[in-house]
Design a protein around this motif. Structure first.
Motif, PDB file in Angstrom:
ATOM      1  N   PRO A   1      -6.042 -29.168   5.002  1.00  8.99           N
ATOM      2  CA  PRO A   1      -4.710 -29.003   4.382  1.00  8.99           C
ATOM      3  C   PRO A   1      -4.737 -29.168   2.863  1.00  8.99           C
ATOM      4  CG  PRO A   1      -4.551 -30.300   6.382  1.00  8.99           C
ATOM      5  CD  PRO A   1      -6.019 -30.108   6.129  1.00  8.99           C
ATOM      6  N   VAL A   2      -5.474 -30.146   2.364  1.00  9.53           N
ATOM      7  CA  VAL A   2      -5.528 -30.347   0.906  1.00  9.53           C
ATOM      8  C   VAL A   2      -6.238 -29.165   0.244  1.00  9.53           C
ATOM      9  CG1 VAL A   2      -6.349 -31.844  -0.946  1.00  9.53           C
ATOM     10  CG2 VAL A   2      -5.456 -32.835   1.166  1.00  9.53           C
TER      11      VAL A   2
ATOM     12  N   THR B   1      -3.468 -27.775  -9.193  1.00  7.58           N
ATOM     13  CA  THR B   1      -4.774 -27.353  -8.681  1.00  7.58           C
ATOM     14  C   THR B   1      -5.795 -28.481  -8.773  1.00  7.58           C
ATOM     15  OG1 THR B   1      -4.388 -25.043  -9.310  1.00  7.58           O
ATOM     16  CG2 THR B   1      -6.679 -25.712  -8.993  1.00  7.58           C
ATOM     17  N   PHE B   2      -5.835 -29.179  -9.894  1.00 14.03           N
ATOM     18  CA  PHE B   2      -6.980 -30.064 -10.119  1.00 14.03           C
ATOM     19  C   PHE B   2      -6.703 -31.541  -9.822  1.00 14.03           C
ATOM     20  CE2 PHE B   2      -8.104 -26.277 -12.529  1.00 14.03           C
ATOM     21  CZ  PHE B   2      -9.376 -26.069 -12.037  1.00 14.03           C
ATOM     22  N   ILE B   3      -5.463 -31.986  -9.859  1.00 14.48           N
ATOM     23  CA  ILE B   3      -5.217 -33.393  -9.505  1.00 14.48           C
ATOM     24  C   ILE B   3      -5.646 -33.688  -8.059  1.00 14.48           C
ATOM     25  CG2 ILE B   3      -3.323 -34.977  -8.925  1.00 14.48           C
ATOM     26  CD1 ILE B   3      -2.140 -34.504 -11.613  1.00 14.48           C
ATOM     27  N   PRO B   4      -5.337 -32.826  -7.073  1.00 13.06           N
ATOM     28  CA  PRO B   4      -5.772 -33.141  -5.701  1.00 13.06           C
ATOM     29  C   PRO B   4      -7.293 -33.234  -5.540  1.00 13.06           C
ATOM     30  CG  PRO B   4      -4.077 -31.445  -5.682  1.00 13.06           C
ATOM     31  CD  PRO B   4      -4.496 -31.615  -7.106  1.00 13.06           C
ATOM     32  N   MET B   5      -8.036 -32.678  -6.474  1.00 13.50           N
ATOM     33  CA  MET B   5      -9.502 -32.751  -6.348  1.00 13.50           C
ATOM     34  C   MET B   5     -10.010 -34.180  -6.490  1.00 13.50           C
ATOM     35  SD  MET B   5     -10.888 -29.279  -8.207  1.00 13.50           S
ATOM     36  CE  MET B   5     -10.323 -27.663  -7.646  1.00 13.50           C
ATOM     37  N   PHE B   6      -9.306 -35.012  -7.259  1.00 11.76           N
ATOM     38  CA  PHE B   6      -9.706 -36.419  -7.331  1.00 11.76           C
ATOM     39  C   PHE B   6      -9.593 -37.071  -5.945  1.00 11.76           C
ATOM     40  CE2 PHE B   6      -8.146 -35.657 -11.761  1.00 11.76           C
ATOM     41  CZ  PHE B   6      -9.367 -35.826 -12.394  1.00 11.76           C
ATOM     42  N   TRP B   7      -8.522 -36.732  -5.229  1.00  8.94           N
ATOM     43  CA  TRP B   7      -8.318 -37.272  -3.879  1.00  8.94           C
ATOM     44  C   TRP B   7      -9.449 -36.796  -2.966  1.00  8.94           C
ATOM     45  CZ3 TRP B   7      -7.690 -35.485   1.049  1.00  8.94           C
ATOM     46  CH2 TRP B   7      -7.149 -36.362   1.989  1.00  8.94           C
ATOM     47  N   LEU B   8      -9.754 -35.490  -3.027  1.00  9.33           N
ATOM     48  CA  LEU B   8     -10.830 -34.957  -2.190  1.00  9.33           C
ATOM     49  C   LEU B   8     -12.148 -35.676  -2.479  1.00  9.33           C
ATOM     50  CD1 LEU B   8     -10.392 -31.058  -2.210  1.00  9.33           C
ATOM     51  CD2 LEU B   8     -10.065 -32.621  -0.292  1.00  9.33           C
ATOM     52  N   GLY B   9     -12.423 -35.920  -3.750  1.00  5.15           N
ATOM     53  CA  GLY B   9     -13.672 -36.586  -4.111  1.00  5.15           C
ATOM     54  C   GLY B   9     -13.728 -38.001  -3.579  1.00  5.15           C
TER      55      GLY B   9
END
Length: 625
Positions: free
Chosen positions: A532-533, A507-515
């Motif tokens: 998609p993310v 859940t939370f690792i992809p949030m770094f990418w989004l940021g």
């Protein structure tokens, strides 16, 4: 009517709560009505609704506390009247103004686990909305309110679940005391919490609040009346936190058993001591900031109104002067639990014990000089950037010492991978990611690009949820046999850990990418390219939410029907495991005699304490490694 008959049945058990609600409502109506009446007599053309709510709340809160038990157990003595004491046993005692620290600990724990699950439901609603770009299930305004509710409830959970729940239950036992130093103040601290929850839920009927948990002006000075309820709730919660901090400091300082020197304190006690120092000395700054907002709104003052000569940026300084140290109120007890579990389940002495204690106190000192790294993009003077970047980097030194001590404790240990140990190891894994990503928010060049993006969301959740919440579960599973006298289902506990650990990270690792790709936080919509993310995160979040169903079932079922727990199922050395499960009122038949360190596993002949056995004539049994 006898006490037994009064407790029988749900109404009898809930009688103090019902009485508190009735007296509280009467107090609110009197205070609010008097405010409106005074305004009318003074010729005000419009009713001062927010002033009436604020003043009415002060009277209502007083009435609630008196009705729920302060009058009978405490206030009658102020007027020379005899106090009324009830002997209540069984589950009804959890709805009473009791002074037993163990009951208060369970009250805190159950309340904040329930709030944690409620805030988690709000998070699920947010992820439904964010699963696809555009509007899905709610308006942008409703999303902001739900997001704000999720944020402030989770912050409250992070501040109080460990220190209020497990701290209240375990600290007196760990130091060999029979209770907290101020038992009635302890009960008062807890019973201040239910009005906080009522106020926050009431914001749904007062236009909500859309400022997030930070309540930044100028928005917080002009938005809906729900903001007033939010401010009153947080001020009340702050008062509870301050009173709790005083109680822990005095308890640890004055009520330690003979021989329990500062150098023999269990590390969880040290962590609560350090967090209480911050609670006592920093919380009032946040309360003062929120009171100033209320005064701007209801009394015509202008602390933060730029149009009337105020300084909105001043609030941000006041807010973060408390709220960054508050991060350590959340995480220090988490460190304490993780280290406590790691040493017992590694069967090794806690590595670098004195450096760990120094690390705790170093974090406390440095936490007060790092607040402005949250304000790099606020417009504050640029010559302040460098010093605050340096102090923020500096705090990684004591934090790193604690982390290295955890690794040193594990090194060559005989690891016992039961559920508490798994959550403690999960704490280390997650907090490492939270700590490393925090460097990018502390450094000016990177923070200028990452400020207010999902990178910050990812970092914050790795620090608080990945750190403090995982530690909370480690503590709940660790002390569950002591609290309930029953064993939880180990298979379900491990299922809960692995399910939660895997889905938490997806859940939370992809949030770094989004940021890094520019998705702002606190918004209900985003560019379609990020869809998609976001969908992947939402699906992971739903699976993460489902993992808590396993926890709830395990806890409820095991508390009712789990096998009886022995006094010391973990074969641990600390004092709470040397008394029956659950411990009797008063904890120990006589004060234990502490003669050695609590973590001397594998040290030949090492004895931590001599604890009397209830009903025995002799000096009691030594607690060895």
């Amino acid at each position: 009517m006898t006490d037994d008959s009064m407790q029988s049945g749900p109404f009898g058990a809930l009688l103090p709560v019902v009485r508190g609600l009735i007296v509280g409502v009467i107090g609110f109506l009197l205070g609010g009505g008097a405010t409106v009446g005074a305004a009318t007599l003074l010729g005000r053309s419009a009713w001062p609704a927010e002033a009436a709510i604020s003043i009415g709340y002060l009277f209502g809160l007083t009435g609630w506390l008196l009705g729920v038990g302060v009058w009978d157990a405490w206030a009658r003595g102020w007027f020379g009247l005899p106090l009324r004491r009830e002997e209540v046993h069984g589950w009804p005692r959890y709805f009473r103004f009791t002074t037993d620290h163990k009951v208060i600990g369970v009250q805190y724990l159950v309340t904040f686990v329930a709030l944690f699950l409620l805030a988690g439901l709000f998070a699920m609603l947010m992820r439904v909305e964010l699963a696809a770009p555009g509007r899905t299930i709610m308006t942008a305004a409703r999303y902001t309110h739900v997001m704000s509710m999720h944020g402030i409830i989770m912050i409250a959970v992070a501040v109080a679940a460990i220190i209020g729940g497990l701290g209240n239950y375990a600290v007196p036992l760990l130091i060999g005391a029979d209770d907290m130093a101020f038992p009635r103040l302890n009960a008062l601290s807890y019973w201040l919490v239910p009005p906080v929850a009522v106020l926050l839920v009431s914001t749904f009927f007062a236009g909500g609040f859309d400022t997030g948990w930070t309540a930044y002006p100028p928005l917080s000075e002009v938005n809906a009346t729900g903001q007033v309820l939010f401010n009153l709730a947080v001020i009340t919660f702050g008062l509870s936190s301050i009173l709790g901090g005083v109680n822990f400091l005095v308890t640890i300082g004055r009520l330690r058993a003979p021989g329990m020197t500062w150098g023999r304190l269990p590390v969880f006690v040290w962590s609560v001591f350090a967090a209480s120092l911050i609670s006592l000395t920093a919380t009032q700054f946040l309360a003062a900031g929120l009171v100033m907002i209320l005064l701007d709104r209801i009394a015509g003052m202008a602390f933060f109104s730029a149009l009337r000569g105020g300084a909105p940026l001043l609030y941000q300084h006041v807010f973060w002067f408390y709220s960054h140290p508050a991060v350590y109120i959340m995480i220090l007890p988490g460190f304490g639990i993780a280290l406590e579990v790691l040493t017992h389940f590694s069967r090794k002495p806690l590595y670098a014990y004195r450096w760990v204690v120094g690390g705790f106190l170093g974090i406390v000192a440095l936490s007060f000089v790092v607040w402005a790294h949250h304000l790099y993009t606020s417009g504050m003077a640029e010559y302040l950037h460098g010093p605050f970047m340096a102090t923020t980097e500096l705090i990684s030194i004591p934090t790193g010492l604690i982390f290295l001590a955890a690794l040193g404790t594990l090194w060559m240990g005989k690891l016992w991978l039961r559920t508490p140990m798994l959550f403690a190891l999960g704490f280390l894994f997650n907090f490492l990611i939270g700590g490393v990503t925090g460097i990018f928010n502390a450094d000016v060049p990177t923070d200028l690009h990452l400020q207010d993006t999902y990178f910050v969301v990812g970092h914050f959740h790795y620090t608080i949820m990945g750190g403090m919440i995982f530690a909370l579960f480690a503590g709940i599973y660790y002390w569950f046999p002591k609290i309930t006298g029953r064993l939880y289902d180990e298979g379900l506990g491990r299922l809960h850990f692995w399910w939660m650990f895997i889905t938490y990270n997806t859940t939370f690792i992809p949030m770094f990418w989004l940021g890094m790709f520019g998705m702002n936080r606190r918004i209900a919509d985003y560019p379609p390219a990020l869809g998609p993310v976001n969908l992947f995160i939402s699906v992971s979040a739903f699976l993460l939410g489902a993992s808590f169903l396993v926890f709830v079932f395990n806890m409820v079922h095991s508390w009712r029907r789990g096998p009886q727990a022995a006094a010391n199922p973990w074969r641990a050395r600390t004092l709470e495991w040397q008394v029956p499960s659950p411990p009797p009122e008063g904890n120990f038949p006589s004060p234990p005699q502490v003669t050695g360190h609590p973590y001397d596993y594998g040290v030949p002949g090492a004895v931590h304490a001599v604890v009397a056995v209830a009903g025995a004539a002799g000096p009691g049994a030594p607690v060895e490694g």
